[in-house]
Design a protein around this motif. Structure first.
Motif, PDB file in Angstrom:
ATOM      1  N   GLY A  31       0.815  -1.209   0.000  1.00  0.00           N
ATOM      2  CA  GLY A  31       0.000   0.000   0.000  1.00  0.00           C
ATOM      3  C   GLY A  31       0.849   1.259   0.000  1.00  0.00           C
ATOM      4  N   ILE A  32       1.903   1.259   0.810  1.00  0.00           N
ATOM      5  CA  ILE A  32       2.808   2.414   0.867  1.00  0.00           C
ATOM      6  C   ILE A  32       3.480   2.614  -0.485  1.00  0.00           C
ATOM      7  CG2 ILE A  32       4.926   3.322   1.886  1.00  0.00           C
ATOM      8  CD1 ILE A  32       2.583   3.481   3.779  1.00  0.00           C
ATOM      9  N   SER A  33       3.975   1.537  -1.069  1.00  0.00           N
ATOM     10  CA  SER A  33       4.651   1.622  -2.364  1.00  0.00           C
ATOM     11  C   SER A  33       3.704   2.125  -3.451  1.00  0.00           C
ATOM     12  CB  SER A  33       5.206   0.249  -2.744  1.00  0.00           C
ATOM     13  OG  SER A  33       5.879   0.297  -3.980  1.00  0.00           O
ATOM     14  N   LYS A  34       2.472   1.646  -3.423  1.00  0.00           N
ATOM     15  CA  LYS A  34       1.478   2.057  -4.421  1.00  0.00           C
ATOM     16  C   LYS A  34       1.147   3.541  -4.268  1.00  0.00           C
ATOM     17  CE  LYS A  34      -2.792   0.222  -6.470  1.00  0.00           C
ATOM     18  NZ  LYS A  34      -3.891  -0.754  -6.298  1.00  0.00           N
ATOM     19  N   ALA A  35       1.024   3.990  -3.031  1.00  0.00           N
ATOM     20  CA  ALA A  35       0.718   5.403  -2.780  1.00  0.00           C
ATOM     21  C   ALA A  35       1.849   6.298  -3.260  1.00  0.00           C
ATOM     22  CB  ALA A  35       0.464   5.622  -1.287  1.00  0.00           C
ATOM     23  N   ILE A  97      -6.463  15.216  -3.285  1.00  0.00           N
ATOM     24  CA  ILE A  97      -5.326  14.352  -3.622  1.00  0.00           C
ATOM     25  C   ILE A  97      -5.166  13.265  -2.566  1.00  0.00           C
ATOM     26  CG2 ILE A  97      -2.820  14.285  -3.928  1.00  0.00           C
ATOM     27  CD1 ILE A  97      -2.970  17.135  -4.974  1.00  0.00           C
ATOM     28  N   VAL A  98      -5.227  13.684  -1.290  1.00  0.00           N
ATOM     29  CA  VAL A  98      -5.081  12.734  -0.188  1.00  0.00           C
ATOM     30  C   VAL A  98      -6.152  11.643  -0.267  1.00  0.00           C
ATOM     31  CG1 VAL A  98      -5.276  12.464   2.318  1.00  0.00           C
ATOM     32  CG2 VAL A  98      -3.918  14.339   1.365  1.00  0.00           C
ATOM     33  N   ASN A  99      -7.399  12.034  -0.491  1.00  0.00           N
ATOM     34  CA  ASN A  99      -8.494  11.065  -0.581  1.00  0.00           C
ATOM     35  C   ASN A  99      -8.314  10.122  -1.762  1.00  0.00           C
ATOM     36  OD1 ASN A  99      -9.756  12.186   1.639  1.00  0.00           O
ATOM     37  ND2 ASN A  99     -11.072  13.535   0.440  1.00  0.00           N
ATOM     38  N   ALA A 100      -7.942  10.689  -2.915  1.00  0.00           N
ATOM     39  CA  ALA A 100      -7.777   9.864  -4.116  1.00  0.00           C
ATOM     40  C   ALA A 100      -6.671   8.832  -3.933  1.00  0.00           C
ATOM     41  CB  ALA A 100      -7.474  10.760  -5.326  1.00  0.00           C
ATOM     42  N   ILE A 101      -5.549   9.244  -3.362  1.00  0.00           N
ATOM     43  CA  ILE A 101      -4.430   8.327  -3.153  1.00  0.00           C
ATOM     44  C   ILE A 101      -4.784   7.276  -2.110  1.00  0.00           C
ATOM     45  CG2 ILE A 101      -2.067   8.149  -2.294  1.00  0.00           C
ATOM     46  CD1 ILE A 101      -2.246   9.216  -5.123  1.00  0.00           C
ATOM     47  N   ALA A 102      -5.482   7.685  -1.045  1.00  0.00           N
ATOM     48  CA  ALA A 102      -5.869   6.736   0.000  1.00  0.00           C
ATOM     49  C   ALA A 102      -6.774   5.645  -0.579  1.00  0.00           C
ATOM     50  CB  ALA A 102      -6.578   7.464   1.138  1.00  0.00           C
ATOM     51  N   THR A 103      -7.734   6.060  -1.400  1.00  0.00           N
ATOM     52  CA  THR A 103      -8.648   5.093  -2.022  1.00  0.00           C
ATOM     53  C   THR A 103      -7.908   4.187  -2.996  1.00  0.00           C
ATOM     54  OG1 THR A 103     -10.491   6.658  -1.827  1.00  0.00           O
ATOM     55  CG2 THR A 103     -10.740   4.855  -3.410  1.00  0.00           C
ATOM     56  N   SER A 111      -2.387   8.323   6.704  1.00  0.00           N
ATOM     57  CA  SER A 111      -1.154   7.807   6.101  1.00  0.00           C
ATOM     58  C   SER A 111      -0.900   8.476   4.749  1.00  0.00           C
ATOM     59  CB  SER A 111      -1.246   6.290   5.915  1.00  0.00           C
ATOM     60  OG  SER A 111      -1.370   5.636   7.158  1.00  0.00           O
ATOM     61  N   SER A 112      -1.970   8.661   3.968  1.00  0.00           N
ATOM     62  CA  SER A 112      -1.837   9.305   2.663  1.00  0.00           C
ATOM     63  C   SER A 112      -1.336  10.740   2.819  1.00  0.00           C
ATOM     64  CB  SER A 112      -3.188   9.292   1.939  1.00  0.00           C
ATOM     65  OG  SER A 112      -3.100   9.948   0.696  1.00  0.00           O
ATOM     66  N   SER A 113      -1.849  11.455   3.821  1.00  0.00           N
ATOM     67  CA  SER A 113      -1.421  12.831   4.062  1.00  0.00           C
ATOM     68  C   SER A 113       0.045  12.892   4.464  1.00  0.00           C
ATOM     69  CB  SER A 113      -2.294  13.453   5.162  1.00  0.00           C
ATOM     70  OG  SER A 113      -1.885  14.777   5.442  1.00  0.00           O
ATOM     71  N   SER A 114       0.459  11.977   5.358  1.00  0.00           N
ATOM     72  CA  SER A 114       1.861  11.945   5.780  1.00  0.00           C
ATOM     73  C   SER A 114       2.773  11.606   4.609  1.00  0.00           C
ATOM     74  CB  SER A 114       2.053  10.922   6.906  1.00  0.00           C
ATOM     75  OG  SER A 114       1.341  11.306   8.068  1.00  0.00           O
ATOM     76  N   ALA A 158      -1.258   3.056 -13.849  1.00  0.00           N
ATOM     77  CA  ALA A 158      -2.544   2.610 -14.381  1.00  0.00           C
ATOM     78  C   ALA A 158      -3.541   2.426 -13.249  1.00  0.00           C
ATOM     79  CB  ALA A 158      -2.372   1.296 -15.135  1.00  0.00           C
ATOM     80  N   GLY A 159      -4.764   2.853 -13.493  1.00  0.00           N
ATOM     81  CA  GLY A 159      -5.809   2.708 -12.488  1.00  0.00           C
ATOM     82  C   GLY A 159      -6.019   3.935 -11.636  1.00  0.00           C
ATOM     83  N   LEU A 160      -5.173   4.957 -11.779  1.00  0.00           N
ATOM     84  CA  LEU A 160      -5.296   6.164 -10.973  1.00  0.00           C
ATOM     85  C   LEU A 160      -5.619   7.352 -11.861  1.00  0.00           C
ATOM     86  CD1 LEU A 160      -4.994   7.643  -8.253  1.00  0.00           C
ATOM     87  CD2 LEU A 160      -2.579   7.958  -8.799  1.00  0.00           C
ATOM     88  N   SER A 161      -6.662   8.093 -11.518  1.00  0.00           N
ATOM     89  CA  SER A 161      -7.030   9.282 -12.266  1.00  0.00           C
ATOM     90  C   SER A 161      -7.112  10.473 -11.327  1.00  0.00           C
ATOM     91  CB  SER A 161      -8.386   9.091 -12.960  1.00  0.00           C
ATOM     92  OG  SER A 161      -8.817  10.306 -13.524  1.00  0.00           O
ATOM     93  N   LEU A 162      -6.348  11.520 -11.668  1.00  0.00           N
ATOM     94  CA  LEU A 162      -6.393  12.761 -10.894  1.00  0.00           C
ATOM     95  C   LEU A 162      -6.990  13.907 -11.720  1.00  0.00           C
ATOM     96  CD1 LEU A 162      -2.970  12.659  -9.036  1.00  0.00           C
ATOM     97  CD2 LEU A 162      -5.213  12.055  -8.173  1.00  0.00           C
TER      98      LEU A 162
END
Length: 435
Positions: A31-35, A97-103, A111-114, A158-162
């Motif tokens: 999860g950390i690596s993906k974020a 951004i934080v919400n999108a990355i967390a999801t 964790s996403s914010s940090s 892939a799989g992430l849209s901002l």
């Protein structure tokens, strides 16, 4: 070819940091690596779109002397300087951004914010160091960031849209497919079928009405051509299958397997090209088993010493051309005193080898890639070699280490514009026997 600054930053965000962050934040390493993979291009894109802001340039200029790279988890994740910088480049979009990355990564918003702060710290720190090493002023930093606008839009995983966050021109109007890592127009901007001449006869355009006859010809001609092409393709495949079947073994199951392999050449080439992974094995050191690669540094050194070639070498000149590269010993980016996780084991192996062959003497060499100021590269590689020499002395084999030298990029072979992964071959620590 412009420099991809993401290559400068990746060294700070390696497996050791991922593992440490996962432990501290209570998340999985995946999860950390993906974020981090999603945040890094977003942060670089945000800086690129604000490359002319004095606050952004000041933060990068001051980062090289702030020590932020040495304390990313403890410092960057709670630094007010980083928080202010993020507000400057993203404004009220930070929470999005934080919400999108967390999801996307399956981690908590905290964790996403940090991680957003951490990745931003690694980014400004790495760019700041590069600027200092290459004597870039604020104008040079601004130009470097501006060059990233054409790069970052293709780097979101892939799989992430901002795109919906509207965080910069590079993100507007694009979506990122799961099928491949390419950037495509959003559905609202894709070409509309109804504007082509072959789809409808309605409209007020006189040129379109006058060409209605030609369009109707293509209505049946184009499908016919496609049908012919499809039939030819199927015929070729059947012919290929028949040819393959006649050359296979008598066993029916074997024939099916061989045929399948023949008609899927992509899979066959992929399996052929896959390199064999290195696996730790037991390396025999006079009855003591060391963990190392078969054919790796320890294996080669022990084989050389057991052969008697060291004892028979007349002088140092007979030994100077053979260097043994460390497989595992790596320093953190820009550091000469901090090793990456997993490095100590191979140093311990070297100590064991020297103790088993007390007559053997060695020399340590440090090397860098071609990126950065050469005087700094020589200084860094020398300091790293001295660090290893001191570590060996502390372990009780210091008298067997005759010298520690840093060669900078003198022997580097990879172009400085190549990717960070390609240049890693030039960044190494090595050892050779000496007399």
């Amino acid at each position: 070819m412009s420099l991809n600054v993401i290559d400068l930053i990746k060294g700070q965000l390696g497996p050791a940091l991922v593992s440490q962050a996962a432990s501290q934040f209570g998340e999985s390493e995946s999860g950390i690596s993906k974020a981090i993979g999603g945040l890094l291009p977003a942060v670089v894109g945000g800086l690129a779109n604000n490359s002319d802001k004095p606050g952004v340039l000041d933060a990068i200029t001051n980062a090289s002397s702030s020590g932020i790279l040495g304390n990313l988890i403890g410092g960057a994740s709670s630094s007010p300087v980083i928080s202010n910088l993020l507000t400057s480049i993203f404004g009220d979009k930070i929470s999005g951004i934080v919400n999108a990355i967390a999801t996307y990564a399956g981690i908590s918003n905290n964790s996403s914010s940090s991680l957003l702060n951490l990745v931003t710290g690694a980014t400004v720190g790495s760019i700041g160091k590069y600027a200092a090493d290459n004597n870039l002023d604020k104008s040079g930093i601004s130009n470097l960031l501006g060059e990233q606008k054409g790069i970052v839009s293709t780097l979101l995983p892939a799989g992430l849209s901002l795109a919906s966050l509207n965080i910069g021109d590079w993100a507007k109007g694009y979506r990122f497919d799961n099928d491949n890592d390419a950037v495509r127009p959003t559905p609202s901007e894709e070409p509309k079928i109804e504007v082509t001449r072959s789809t409808t006869a309605t409209g007020t355009n006189p040129d379109r009405n006058n060409n209605e006859g030609g369009g109707s010809i293509w209505k049946w001609l184009l499908p016919l051509l496609l049908l012919i092409a499809a039939a030819y393709f199927l015929w070729k495949q059947c012919d290929k299958k028949q040819t393959t079947t006649t050359t296979t073994t008598v066993d029916s199951s074997a024939s099916k397997t061989d045929t399948a392999a023949t008609i899927t050449p992509a899979d066959t080439s992929a399996s052929t090209a896959t390199p064999m992974a290195k696996t730790d094995e037991n390396i025999d050191l006079n009855g003591v088993m060391l963990k190392g690669y078969k054919g790796g540094m320890e294996d080669q050194m022990i084989t050389f010493l057991k052969s008697g070639n060291y004892k028979n070498a007349a002088d140092d000149a007979a030994l100077k051309d053979k260097w043994y590269d460390f497989d595992h010993v790596n320093f953190k980016m820009g550091s000469s005193t901090e090793l990456e996780a997993g490095s100590q084991g191979q140093l311990d192996n070297l100590v064991a080898i020297l103790k088993a062959f007390p007559e053997a003497k060695i020399k340590i060499g440090g090397y860098t890639d071609k990126v950065g100021n050469e005087a700094n590269n020589v200084k860094l590689s020398k300091a790293r070699a001295e660090f290893i020499k001191a570590a060996l002395a502390k372990a009780g084999v210091g008298t067997q280490v005759l010298e520690a030298e840093g060669y900078g990029s003198k022997f580097a072979k990879v172009d400085p514009k190549a990717s960070d992964a390609e240049r890693a071959a030039d960044r190494k620590m090595s050892v050779r026997f000496a007399k």
